[in-house]
Design a protein around this motif. Sequence first.
Motif, short mmCIF file in Angstrom:
data_model
loop_
_atom_site.label_atom_id
_atom_site.label_comp_id
_atom_site.label_asym_id
_atom_site.label_seq_id
_atom_site.Cartn_x
_atom_site.Cartn_y
_atom_site.Cartn_z
N PRO A 127 44.67 52.41 32.56
CA PRO A 127 43.82 51.22 32.72
C PRO A 127 44.50 49.95 32.22
O PRO A 127 44.34 48.88 32.82
N ASP A 128 45.29 50.05 31.15
CA ASP A 128 45.97 48.87 30.62
C ASP A 128 47.01 48.34 31.61
O ASP A 128 47.16 47.13 31.78
N THR A 129 47.74 49.25 32.25
CA THR A 129 48.75 48.82 33.23
C THR A 129 48.09 48.16 34.43
O THR A 129 48.56 47.13 34.93
N ILE A 130 46.99 48.73 34.89
CA ILE A 130 46.24 48.12 36.00
C ILE A 130 45.77 46.73 35.60
O ILE A 130 45.83 45.78 36.39
N ASP A 131 45.32 46.61 34.37
CA ASP A 131 44.85 45.33 33.86
C ASP A 131 45.97 44.29 33.84
O ASP A 131 45.76 43.12 34.18
N ILE A 132 47.18 44.73 33.45
CA ILE A 132 48.32 43.82 33.43
C ILE A 132 48.61 43.31 34.84
O ILE A 132 48.82 42.10 35.05
N PHE A 133 48.63 44.21 35.81
CA PHE A 133 48.86 43.79 37.19
C PHE A 133 47.77 42.80 37.63
O PHE A 133 48.05 41.82 38.32
N GLY A 134 46.55 43.07 37.23
CA GLY A 134 45.46 42.16 37.59
C GLY A 134 45.64 40.78 36.97
O GLY A 134 45.47 39.76 37.64
N LEU A 135 46.01 40.74 35.71
CA LEU A 135 46.21 39.46 35.02
C LEU A 135 47.36 38.67 35.63
O LEU A 135 47.26 37.45 35.86
N VAL A 136 48.47 39.36 35.88
CA VAL A 136 49.63 38.69 36.48
C VAL A 136 49.27 38.15 37.85
O VAL A 136 49.64 37.01 38.21
N THR A 137 48.55 38.93 38.62
CA THR A 137 48.20 38.51 39.98
C THR A 137 47.24 37.32 39.96
O THR A 137 47.38 36.39 40.77
N LEU A 138 46.28 37.33 39.07
CA LEU A 138 45.37 36.18 38.95
C LEU A 138 46.14 34.92 38.60
O LEU A 138 45.85 33.82 39.11
N LEU B 175 47.84 33.68 41.69
CA LEU B 175 46.93 33.04 42.63
C LEU B 175 46.75 31.55 42.34
O LEU B 175 46.43 30.78 43.24
N ARG B 176 46.98 31.16 41.10
CA ARG B 176 46.95 29.72 40.77
C ARG B 176 48.09 28.99 41.49
O ARG B 176 48.02 27.77 41.70
N LYS B 177 49.14 29.74 41.85
CA LYS B 177 50.26 29.17 42.63
C LYS B 177 50.09 29.48 44.12
O LYS B 177 51.01 29.26 44.91
N ILE C 15 49.25 34.31 47.90
CA ILE C 15 48.28 35.18 48.55
C ILE C 15 48.93 36.49 48.99
O ILE C 15 48.35 37.58 48.85
N ASP C 16 50.14 36.40 49.55
CA ASP C 16 50.82 37.62 50.01
C ASP C 16 51.04 38.59 48.85
O ASP C 16 50.81 39.80 48.98
N PHE C 17 51.51 38.06 47.73
CA PHE C 17 51.75 38.91 46.55
C PHE C 17 50.45 39.57 46.10
O PHE C 17 50.41 40.77 45.81
N SER D 101 38.22 28.68 59.83
CA SER D 101 37.26 28.80 60.93
C SER D 101 37.90 29.34 62.21
O SER D 101 37.21 29.90 63.06
N ASN D 102 39.23 29.18 62.35
CA ASN D 102 39.88 29.69 63.56
C ASN D 102 40.32 31.16 63.41
O ASN D 102 40.96 31.71 64.30
N GLY D 103 39.98 31.77 62.28
CA GLY D 103 40.26 33.18 62.07
C GLY D 103 41.53 33.47 61.30
O GLY D 103 41.73 34.58 60.82
N SER D 104 42.41 32.49 61.18
CA SER D 104 43.64 32.71 60.42
C SER D 104 43.34 32.66 58.93
O SER D 104 42.32 32.13 58.49
N TYR D 105 44.27 33.22 58.13
CA TYR D 105 44.14 33.18 56.68
C TYR D 105 45.20 32.26 56.10
O TYR D 105 46.32 32.18 56.62
N GLY D 106 44.83 31.57 55.03
CA GLY D 106 45.76 30.69 54.34
C GLY D 106 45.46 29.22 54.61
O GLY D 106 45.24 28.82 55.76
N PHE D 107 45.44 28.42 53.54
CA PHE D 107 45.22 26.98 53.65
C PHE D 107 46.45 26.25 53.14
O PHE D 107 47.00 26.56 52.08
N HIS D 108 46.87 25.24 53.89
CA HIS D 108 48.06 24.48 53.51
C HIS D 108 47.79 23.59 52.32
O HIS D 108 46.70 23.03 52.16
N ASP D 109 48.79 23.46 51.48
CA ASP D 109 48.77 22.45 50.42
C ASP D 109 49.00 21.10 51.10
O ASP D 109 50.05 20.88 51.71
#
Length: 279
Positions: free
Chosen positions: A178-189, A192-194, A197-199, A230-238
């Motif tokens: 559970p701790d290792t899963i938690d680490i992956f979750g924290l790193v991924t969150l 996501l600030r950057k 999305i693919d990662f 709205s057009n079905g694609s994923y991802g928003f441009h900066d």
Amino acid sequence: MTSSRLTTPQAQATLAFLDKFDFDSENPKTVHLAIFAKAALHLNPSLELKPTSALEEANTFATTVLSKDSRSLDLDPLILVEHQALLKKSGLNSEPLHKICERLSAEMAKQPESILQMPRIRHTTSRLQGLGYDVPCMPAAEDYMTALSQHERLISEPNERLIDLLDHITADGADLSPDTIDIFGLVTLAELRKYKIDFASKVVRALSHLSGSHERLTHITDFVSLQRSSNGSYGFHDPFAETSADEAARNREFHLPITLNAVWMLNLISQGTANGASL
């Protein structure tokens, strides 16, 4: 919960977006990524779509590949194998894709041990083995489970290194603490600030086989699911980032990879939910 992340009408909009790539004959790799993404939608058990469409498109594309030198097409072996795996999991079988997987297995069998121990290659050969192909799957060249247990190092590893570890985890179906899963979750969150999305999608995909409820992975999945436009694609441009002025190039280079990883992730989660998982 999975169905609320993607409804059938929303999936149909994404299918329409992916149809734009069917005629890009100059880039067969792009075409295959789009066809694979459509298969992930058609074969998602939480959606009311047409699974046989996935088989028809796979057969058409794979037949074209077999008529050419596949090495010159720059296709991703793992995606080809995962494409066949998606179909077979739904009770469908593409004979042309089966022949491609046989060719891949024969090519893998010729590779030296040093190549076969590479993380992504291990991932590919393990999937081939799981589909019943005669191909060697070498043990990892490193004790990656020890690396996963060193949380103070794991949290500072670059994404490329984490993806390598995820490939090993997937290849072996390894269970994690559970701790290792938690680490992956924290790193991924944090990633996501950057807007990585693919990662994030790859992390959830690799860990979707784990049993139990994982709150951070659920939050990550929900965030990725909300990146559909709205057009079905994923991802928003900066709006402040430099992007190509050419819409076709933006769709190919930015939206398609994110869309593929998102719908593939949602497919695996739906498959897990159908089998009693709770992510």
